[in-house]
Write an enzyme that holds these catalytic residues in place. Structure first.
Site, PDB file in Angstrom:
ATOM      1  N   THR A 112       0.816  -1.217   0.000  1.00 62.57           N
ATOM      2  CA  THR A 112       0.000   0.000   0.000  1.00 62.57           C
ATOM      3  C   THR A 112       0.853   1.273   0.000  1.00 62.57           C
ATOM      4  OG1 THR A 112      -0.045  -0.217   2.395  1.00 62.57           O
ATOM      5  CG2 THR A 112      -1.964  -1.058   1.194  1.00 62.57           C
ATOM      6  N   HIS A 133      15.159  12.126  -8.588  1.00 64.52           N
ATOM      7  CA  HIS A 133      16.346  12.699  -7.957  1.00 64.52           C
ATOM      8  C   HIS A 133      17.288  13.226  -9.044  1.00 64.52           C
ATOM      9  CE1 HIS A 133      14.925  11.119  -4.306  1.00 64.52           C
ATOM     10  NE2 HIS A 133      15.756  10.128  -4.109  1.00 64.52           N
ATOM     11  N   ARG A 143      17.412  17.481   0.246  1.00 66.69           N
ATOM     12  CA  ARG A 143      16.006  17.318  -0.138  1.00 66.69           C
ATOM     13  C   ARG A 143      15.527  18.632  -0.749  1.00 66.69           C
ATOM     14  NH1 ARG A 143      13.995  12.459  -0.449  1.00 66.69           N
ATOM     15  NH2 ARG A 143      14.484  11.942   1.712  1.00 66.69           N
ATOM     16  N   CYS A 146      18.155   4.786  -3.379  1.00 66.64           N
ATOM     17  CA  CYS A 146      17.709   5.366  -4.652  1.00 66.64           C
ATOM     18  C   CYS A 146      18.767   6.260  -5.304  1.00 66.64           C
ATOM     19  CB  CYS A 146      16.413   6.145  -4.432  1.00 66.64           C
ATOM     20  SG  CYS A 146      16.445   7.197  -2.971  1.00 66.64           S
TER      21      CYS A 146
HETATM   22  P1  A2P Z   1       0.342   0.326   5.779  1.00 68.31           P
HETATM   23  O1  A2P Z   1      -0.240   1.064   4.608  1.00 68.31           O
HETATM   24  O2  A2P Z   1      -0.566  -0.751   6.279  1.00 68.31           O
HETATM   25  O3  A2P Z   1       0.864   1.230   6.869  1.00 68.31           O
HETATM   26  P2  A2P Z   1       5.224   4.446   2.530  1.00 68.31           P
HETATM   27  O4  A2P Z   1       5.833   4.305   1.204  1.00 68.31           O
HETATM   28  O5  A2P Z   1       4.092   5.394   2.510  1.00 68.31           O
HETATM   29  O6  A2P Z   1       6.237   4.752   3.603  1.00 68.31           O
HETATM   30  O7  A2P Z   1       4.570   2.985   2.900  1.00 68.31           O
HETATM   31  C1  A2P Z   1       5.182   1.999   3.664  1.00 68.31           C
HETATM   32  C2  A2P Z   1       4.569   0.626   3.403  1.00 68.31           C
HETATM   33  O8  A2P Z   1       5.045  -0.283   4.401  1.00 68.31           O
HETATM   34  C3  A2P Z   1       3.061   0.580   3.513  1.00 68.31           C
HETATM   35  O9  A2P Z   1       2.543  -0.392   2.632  1.00 68.31           O
HETATM   36  C4  A2P Z   1       2.846   0.137   4.962  1.00 68.31           C
HETATM   37  O10 A2P Z   1       1.618  -0.499   5.202  1.00 68.31           O
HETATM   38  C5  A2P Z   1       3.957  -0.870   5.068  1.00 68.31           C
HETATM   39  N1  A2P Z   1       4.285  -1.138   6.470  1.00 68.31           N
HETATM   40  C6  A2P Z   1       4.702  -0.248   7.404  1.00 68.31           C
HETATM   41  N2  A2P Z   1       4.894  -0.868   8.591  1.00 68.31           N
HETATM   42  C7  A2P Z   1       4.604  -2.184   8.401  1.00 68.31           C
HETATM   43  C8  A2P Z   1       4.606  -3.345   9.226  1.00 68.31           C
HETATM   44  N3  A2P Z   1       4.958  -3.283  10.508  1.00 68.31           N
HETATM   45  N4  A2P Z   1       4.224  -4.530   8.671  1.00 68.31           N
HETATM   46  C9  A2P Z   1       3.863  -4.598   7.390  1.00 68.31           C
HETATM   47  N5  A2P Z   1       3.842  -3.537   6.552  1.00 68.31           N
HETATM   48  C10 A2P Z   1       4.214  -2.349   7.042  1.00 68.31           C
END
Ligand code: A2P
Length: 335
Positions: free
Chosen positions: A13, A240, A233, A131
């Site tokens: 996600t 980038h 940044r 990256c």
């Molecule tokens: P979630 O959407 O459920 O928080 P970003 O690119 O915005 O930093 O997204 C980080 C991704 O890593 C998201 O899909 C997030 O899911 C996922 N994520 C963050 N913490 C965990 C965790 N403890 N276990 C599984 N997925 C995680």
């Protein structure tokens, strides 16, 4: 591998995770089953991939009990630290986008245009580089092979998408006049340049700067190259940009270097300053190549060169590079 693999996308996600899905679809990556995983916050969410609706599942210690061949991870370092070894123990090959495993001696750190051979000695985890490092490696490898590299000075101009949704939100809110409630940065990013990416270390560098330095040595396989970096940044959503100053071992002609870049994999030369042509972040966004321009001699050195290197940090800098690794894995994995 002759059969279609079962694949998992961990962090499905997130900013990189959703791009994993986009790039898998665009490149028609073969698969039998695909599992989308994220935190409990997203469990049950519906995501459409290749016209089929999938339900996001919570990543747990049992997520890899089912047969999975390749897992693409982009869910942060802590998640990779805990779950990548669990996946590897179950026979999964993890391609991990976090920084957690990159400098581990047992983990290959791979840019497919540069060191694809390192994929072969993986022990279940392959690290996707930082990256900023990935696009620099694509540019530096041909120079290393043809002329040898003595020293590199990186100055980066990095997009907010590298900080995930929080970075994108900080720039969007700032452009709308809201500099309060910062989610990703120590200062407003709109109308600003922040010489601060990741945390500061006791040596005065940021962790991002040390990633570029250490990963350059590992990927190019030469710790004797002198490398320094300043990472910044900037208020750009995607791609980038990097100014890279390189001191080569051997003398060169600029025209030969332009030709070399034109012949090298993954690179597009955009260098026609009379017509204001040079790589731009907005043009690189949404593409998979590394763009190089402003190719010119550094007159302050015997064998010095300056180049301007731009690439989409979420695609070549993360998702596409990982999927290129996965494509190479398909060639060597047993059935
Ligand atoms: P979630 O959407 O459920 O928080 P970003 O690119 O915005 O930093 O997204 C980080 C991704 O890593 C998201 O899909 C997030 O899911 C996922 N994520 C963050 N913490 C965990 C965790 N403890 N276990 C599984 N997925 C995680």
């Amino acid at each position: 591998m002759n059969r279609k693999p079962n694949i998992a996308v961990v962090g499905a996600t997130g900013v990189v995770g959703t791009t994993f899905l986009k790039v898998l679809e665009e490149r028609d990556f073969p698969f039998e089953n695909i599992y989308l995983m994220a935190s409990s916050r997203s469990a049950g969410k519906k995501v459409t991939f290749k016209g089929t609706e999938y339900t996001v599942e919570e990543l747990t210690e049992h997520s890899f009990d089912k047969p999975i061949d390749i897992a693409l991870f982009s869910a942060g370092g802590g998640t990779s630290a805990k779950f990548a070894p669990i996946a590897a123990e179950h026979g999964v090959v993890v391609v991990d986008n976090s920084s957690q495993w990159r400098m581990d001696e047992d983990v290959p750190l791979v840019v497919p245009e540069v060191n694809p051979q390192d994929i072969e000695w993986n022990h279940g985890i392959i690290a996707n580089p930082n990256c900023s490092t990935i696009q620099a490696m694509v540019a530096l490898k041909p120079l290393q092979d043809a002329y040898g590299i003595k020293r590199v000075v990186y100055s980066t101009y990095q997009a907010v998408s590298g900080s995930g949704m929080k970075g994108i939100n900080d720039l969007k809110n700032g452009l709308a006049g809201n500099d309060e409630d910062l989610q990703a940065y120590a200062h407003p990013i709109a109308g600003n340049c922040l010489p601060h990416i990741d945390v500061f270390l006791p040596n005065g560098y940021t962790k991002e700067e040390m990633k570029m330095i250490n990963e350059t040595h590992k990927i190019l396989g030469d710790d004797s190259i002198k490398v320094t970096a300043t990472t910044v940044r900037v208020p750009v959503f995607d791609s980038h940009s990097e100014s890279i100053n390189v001191e080569l071992e051997k003398p060169f002609e600029i025209e030969d270097i332009v030709d070399l870049f034109k012949r090298s994999p993954g690179i597009i030369v955009q260098d026609d300053v009379e017509n204001n042509v040079y790589p731009l972040a907005r043009d690189a966004a949404g593409t998979d190549e590394v763009y190089i321009g402003r190719i010119r001699r550094d007159f302050s050195l015997d064998n010095g060169i300056n180049i301007w290197v731009v690439a989409d940090n979420i695609r070549k800098g993360a998702a596409t590079n990982a999927i290129q690794i996965a494509e190479k894995l398909l060639e060597i994995l047993p059935d």
